[in-house]
Design a protein around this motif. Structure first.
Motif: not given
Length: 170
Positions: A15-18, A20, A25, A29, A32
């Motif tokens: 999801t590319d969210r914290p 994940d 993952a 990260l 990003r």
């Protein structure tokens, strides 16, 4: 489905969210973080009239001395045509020169100039406050810890060469 996922449940999706938990993952990260660092370092270099692709070649020239274009391409993860364009730019700006390699008139070594060294030092001074922005959200000692972890991750013990095709901007 993988063997680690209980029957009837889906594998975690990237999801590319914290937070994940997907197998992607870490890579997401790192990507990003790279984008963020690249953006900040690009801002530091812009007033000097160069880009990260130029600076990455200057780093190689400072570290290795005069370097043939083929080796510059390998060291920066750039194709030969891309390195030639960067070296052309550096020559036009007076930051690097191509010189004949004794014994092989077809090969040219690229060497940083005195003006290139001056700009290289100016880039470090310009980047100093920008790095502070990058690590502003970390607690005392965490920037050093992050640098240590990333260094060990990027340079595993026993590995000396970069994988083929790996690109580098910073």
């Amino acid at each position: 489905m993988t063997a680690d996922v209980p029957p009837g449940t889906a594998a975690p999706r990237a999801t590319d969210r914290p937070g994940d938990q997907s197998p992607f993952a870490l890579g997401l990260l790192l990507r990003r973080a790279h984008w963020r660092a690249q953006t900040v370092m690009t801002e530091a270099l812009r007033p000097l009239g160069i880009e990260l692709r130029h600076f990455s070649v200057l780093i190689v020239l400072v570290n290795q001395g005069p370097t043939v274009q083929r080796d510059l391409a390998a060291a920066t993860g750039t194709d030969k045509a891309g390195v030639m364009r960067v070296v052309d730019d550096l020559e036009r700006k007076g930051l690097a020169v191509r010189k004949a390699v004794p014994g092989d008139r077809r090969v040219r070594a690229v060497e940083i100039t005195a003006q290139g060294m001056e700009l290289f030092d100016m880039a470090h001074a310009a980047a100093e406050p920008q790095v502070g922005r990058l690590v502003a959200g970390l607690r005392a000692g965490e920037a050093e810890q992050l640098t240590d972890l990333l260094t060990r991750f990027a340079h595993p013990a026993g590995e000396s060469a970069r994988p083929a095709g790996e690109e580098d901007a910073v």
